[in-house]
Scaffold this motif. Sequence first.
Motif: not given
Length: 838
Positions: A475-478, A480-481, A626-627, A630
């Motif tokens: 879910q990395a992108e999630a 960050k979002t 975000g970063e 992650v």
Amino acid sequence: MKLPELKSKFKNRYAIRIIAGVLVVTLVATGSSVYSVNAAKAGSAATETVEETEVSEEAEDTEDAESSLKDLLDNGSKVSEKEIGKEETVYVIADNTGKEQKIIVSDHLINNDDKDTLEDASTLKDIENVKGDETFTQSGNKVTWQADGNDIFYQGTSESELPVTQKLTYYLDGKEVTPEELAGKSGEVTIRFDYTNNQKVTAKIDGKDEDIYVPFMAVSGMILGDEFSDIEVENGKVISDGSNNVVVGYALPGLKESLNVKDDDFDGDVTIPDYVEVKAKVENFKLDTTMTVVMNATNFISADSDNDTSKLDEVFDTLADAMDQLTDGSAELADGVDTLKSKMGDFKDGVGTLQSGVHAYTDGAGKIASGITQLSDSIPTLSNGVGTLNSSAATIADGVELLDNTLKTSFTDQEKAAMQTQASSAVDAQAEAIKNRASAAVDAQAEAIKNQASSTVDAQAEAIRSQASAVVDAQAEAIKTQAEAVVDGQAEAIKNQATQQVTAKFDNGKYDEVKNQAAQEIGANMSSMTGALTSSADVQTLINGAAFATIAAQYPTETAAEIQTNHAAEIAAAQQQIAAQFGNTITTAMGGAVDTLAQGVANAAKQAALEAAGEAALGGAKIAAGEAAVTGAKLAAGEAAVTGAKEAAGEAAVTGAKIAAGEAAVTGAKAAAGTAAVSAAEQTKSTMAASIEQQSSGGYSLVTGARALANGTQSLADAVPALTSGVAQLKNGSAELVSNNQKLNDGVNALSDGTDAVIDGVDQLSDGAHQLADGIVTFNEEGIEKILNSYHGDIEPLMDRIQAVLDAGEDYQTYTDIADGVNGSIKFIYKTDAVKED
């Protein structure tokens, strides 16, 4: 020889006096009663002439002399009551021994009946009309004149023998000498006049043919100056006029031979002379001239007598009466001279007044001439100065009008763009400095920005840890979002916190620091613009003209050239003062613009910092969140994720704030500087235009005053040639005025010096007049009465010869020729050359 030249030969006024005065003496020579009366009148007039003109110059006007000569001779030549149709005068120019050199005959044809033509006869050569334009024709000796009712005056030359010739002989101390040898010598001098009658006819006397000479009377005279003394005259008299001696003598050449008598045939001192002799003591001998008049003695006999000697008893009675009249006249003359003598004191006072007035006049004339000369010498300098002034004034007027028109013309869009570009270039030159100052401002808030980012991360630490540990990889992108969404939810708070920190920074001195720095940079550029404007040629010309006008107003009586020369230092000081005022005006106007520009830069920098800080903080928080989420998730260490997010968020926020603040500061500075530059320049032009168009108390502005000055100097320059010409005429006129000052002074001084001599002369004249009156009484008693006695005793037997003499004289009427039926009169005038040293 023309008539004017002929007149000049006989212009000596003294010679005319001789001729007039000697007529008195010649009474003894003629037997005419009619002439006796006229001679008495002429004698009185001659004596008066000598007395009245004793201080006159010898050389009188030629026309006056000729007229006087004619009038005096007419006393004798017109005594006859015959109607004269031709009057002839023979002028004999002779050397100083009496030898004729040239004979000139002057004839007057009297047109008694106003005829159109006049018949004449003449043996003359080179006949010339001397007083009109009437013409003549000639056939042999017959001459016909187209008279048109006028008298005819003509002259010519002749080589015919003279009826009477004379010879002058000179003696020094008893020895005969030539005139050249006598000139300049001293001693006892004798001058002898011998006359020869060459004109004779044959007449019957007691049945025999006898030679009878035409009866001529010769009267000679001369003027002897003060170098002559102890003067004696044989057959004549000496008449003194106070300063000179008039010597007159008479002779009747050929009369003794005609009458066949000798001197000892008469009683007493009565003689019939045929020579004249003058003796005197002389120092440095000189003799200007002698004059002799030879006339036909019968001209003095009345026509009523018909040349009848039987009427001589009546003639001698008339002679006695005339002598009584002459005696009475001489007594009246003596009384008149006494009256003249009594007025000489007034005459002397008047001469003194005249002398003072002439001296005052000549002194004033000299001063006027000197002043005019100085004025004339200054004209070239004035002309050059006026030319320079005129050229300068025109240049000033043109420059002021050009400046005025330039200042009133609005900037074009291109000019505005150029000024904005120049201002933008000035900001570009300081871009790094502006960015550095903005970066420094962000650095000063770096901890606050980081703390803000860290606080944001702390608020989401648990979530971050949970997400990181649960769904890091999948879910990395999630993650960050979601982290960004969390940050967005806190956007206002993040921004507010960032702007609060920036505001606090500016309020604590950063605003003034940015404003002052901008003011220094803009001011430096404004100074270069001010210097370029004040040093321009047009502005400098305007400053110079204004300075000159300011000083000229203080000296209204001086010319422009005088002001330029006499007040150069004041003009230079005025130029410096006006230039300083002009610079201060521009500096003041631009000073306000600099402050406005600097304030705009500071406001723009503050606004840019506020906007950049909020956005940077929010963006950084998003990225960091975000970063960090992650990363934390990947490391499966919640705390590490949180810690990393904090650090990343803080650094990112600081870096973003620096970049945004720098760019915003430069952009704002450029916009503010361009606008301020255009506004300041327009304000400066408006201020300057209003200044040079502002009217003074005299109604002139700098623009209209400069043009009026140029017009005035042009009018002045146009008038300079007329002034130069007028001064030149004035100078010439003054020079002519004073050229005779010395002669005038010398003349009035000589008149003053001679006044006493005049008075002495009048005294002598008075004595002479009384002596003359006494002499005439004696002359009557010892001369005329003896003549009458001789007539009644011895002369009556001579009547036949006398009648023959009278007839011979009656027949001789012309030296040349005369028309039939015309009566003529003739006289000869002899003038000899002077005797002088070379």
